[in-house]
Motif scaffolding. Sequence first.
Motif, PDB file in Angstrom:
ATOM      1  N   GLU A 173       0.450  -1.154  -0.171  1.00 45.36           N
ATOM      2  CA  GLU A 173      -0.079   0.031   0.630  1.00 45.36           C
ATOM      3  C   GLU A 173       0.600   0.707  -0.031  1.00 45.36           C
ATOM      4  OE1 GLU A 173      -3.140   2.187  -0.626  1.00 45.36           O
ATOM      5  OE2 GLU A 173      -2.613   0.480  -0.341  1.00 45.36           O
ATOM      6  N   PRO A 174       0.392   2.425  -0.559  1.00 43.51           N
ATOM      7  CA  PRO A 174       0.214   2.164  -1.838  1.00 43.51           C
ATOM      8  C   PRO A 174       0.879   1.342  -2.825  1.00 43.51           C
ATOM      9  CG  PRO A 174       0.472   4.148  -1.673  1.00 43.51           C
ATOM     10  CD  PRO A 174       1.501   3.636  -0.553  1.00 43.51           C
ATOM     11  N   ASP A 175       1.736   1.110  -3.486  1.00 46.21           N
ATOM     12  CA  ASP A 175       2.419   1.134  -4.748  1.00 46.21           C
ATOM     13  C   ASP A 175       1.859  -0.186  -5.598  1.00 46.21           C
ATOM     14  OD1 ASP A 175       4.096   3.013  -3.957  1.00 46.21           O
ATOM     15  OD2 ASP A 175       5.576   1.658  -3.366  1.00 46.21           O
ATOM     16  N   SER A 176       1.564  -1.237  -4.904  1.00 42.08           N
ATOM     17  CA  SER A 176       1.011  -2.926  -5.419  1.00 42.08           C
ATOM     18  C   SER A 176      -0.517  -2.228  -6.082  1.00 42.08           C
ATOM     19  CB  SER A 176       1.362  -3.420  -4.639  1.00 42.08           C
ATOM     20  OG  SER A 176       0.400  -4.253  -3.322  1.00 42.08           O
ATOM     21  N   ARG A 177      -0.946  -1.845  -4.800  1.00 35.42           N
ATOM     22  CA  ARG A 177      -2.323  -1.459  -5.530  1.00 35.42           C
ATOM     23  C   ARG A 177      -1.971  -0.462  -7.055  1.00 35.42           C
ATOM     24  NH1 ARG A 177      -5.564   3.202  -4.140  1.00 35.42           N
ATOM     25  NH2 ARG A 177      -4.222   3.212  -2.140  1.00 35.42           N
ATOM     26  N   LEU A 178      -1.783   0.583  -6.656  1.00 34.32           N
ATOM     27  CA  LEU A 178      -1.678   1.377  -7.984  1.00 34.32           C
ATOM     28  C   LEU A 178      -1.413   1.208  -9.369  1.00 34.32           C
ATOM     29  CD1 LEU A 178      -1.568   5.134  -5.754  1.00 34.32           C
ATOM     30  CD2 LEU A 178      -3.049   3.924  -6.700  1.00 34.32           C
ATOM     31  N   TRP A 179      -0.202   0.055  -9.100  1.00 34.44           N
ATOM     32  CA  TRP A 179       0.428  -0.418 -10.020  1.00 34.44           C
ATOM     33  C   TRP A 179      -0.232  -1.706 -10.701  1.00 34.44           C
ATOM     34  CZ3 TRP A 179       4.347  -0.024 -13.217  1.00 34.44           C
ATOM     35  CH2 TRP A 179       5.159   0.619 -13.307  1.00 34.44           C
ATOM     36  N   THR A 180      -1.010  -2.386 -10.015  1.00 33.79           N
ATOM     37  CA  THR A 180      -1.537  -4.039 -10.378  1.00 33.79           C
ATOM     38  C   THR A 180      -3.539  -3.432 -10.946  1.00 33.79           C
ATOM     39  OG1 THR A 180      -2.685  -4.300  -7.791  1.00 33.79           O
ATOM     40  CG2 THR A 180      -0.679  -5.082  -8.843  1.00 33.79           C
ATOM     41  N   ALA A 181      -3.473  -1.974  -9.899  1.00 37.04           N
ATOM     42  CA  ALA A 181      -5.569  -1.783 -10.843  1.00 37.04           C
ATOM     43  C   ALA A 181      -4.830  -1.053 -12.283  1.00 37.04           C
ATOM     44  CB  ALA A 181      -5.234  -0.433 -10.138  1.00 37.04           C
TER      45      ALA A 181
ATOM     46  N   LEU B 270       6.385  -6.302 -10.727  1.00 40.18           N
ATOM     47  CA  LEU B 270       6.155  -6.940 -11.683  1.00 40.18           C
ATOM     48  C   LEU B 270       6.161  -6.692 -12.847  1.00 40.18           C
ATOM     49  CD1 LEU B 270       2.616  -4.607 -11.402  1.00 40.18           C
ATOM     50  CD2 LEU B 270       2.624  -7.235 -10.425  1.00 40.18           C
ATOM     51  N   SER B 271       6.009  -7.581 -13.544  1.00 41.40           N
ATOM     52  CA  SER B 271       6.880  -7.265 -15.459  1.00 41.40           C
ATOM     53  C   SER B 271       5.906  -7.390 -16.580  1.00 41.40           C
ATOM     54  CB  SER B 271       7.643  -9.020 -15.479  1.00 41.40           C
ATOM     55  OG  SER B 271       6.954 -10.290 -15.614  1.00 41.40           O
TER      56      SER B 271
END
Length: 155
Positions: A11-19, A147-148
Amino acid sequence: MAIVTPNLKPEPDSRLWTAALMDAWMTGETIACRFPQPGFKVGAPGAGVVDGAGQSGMTLNLRGLTPGYAFRRRQFFSVVHAGRRYLQYVRAQIVVGADGRAALPIGPMLRIAPADGDVCEFIPMIEGKLSGDAAGWTMIPARVQGLSFTISEIA
């Protein structure tokens, strides 16, 4: 261009990137990402724009550049045409003239016919369709594994 992010905080990086990646994956829209040039300092090339319509091939005429600025071999930049970015690079060093104009030898060959006044971005971006494992990621305690994905330009 294949991209692998570093490990992300949940939070918040992975939430924002994956969305953002899932949105682009599901809608098929283009995405844009900065094109890295590690260790390269762009300097102050000016506010370059395409100088004249109807250009094609492997030379791009620009105006609005800083007189005396030296474009270096393999320096990347983007041309923004009709709202989409196209990644280019300079094939040989060239110095901008006193009038702020330059005829850049570029690669790859122009894939579009840029309009007079199309903006050039010297902090380059690549824009295209998303491919790869954009909809999947691995949770690790306290973080998300990098993520790739791949961005492929389209004409």
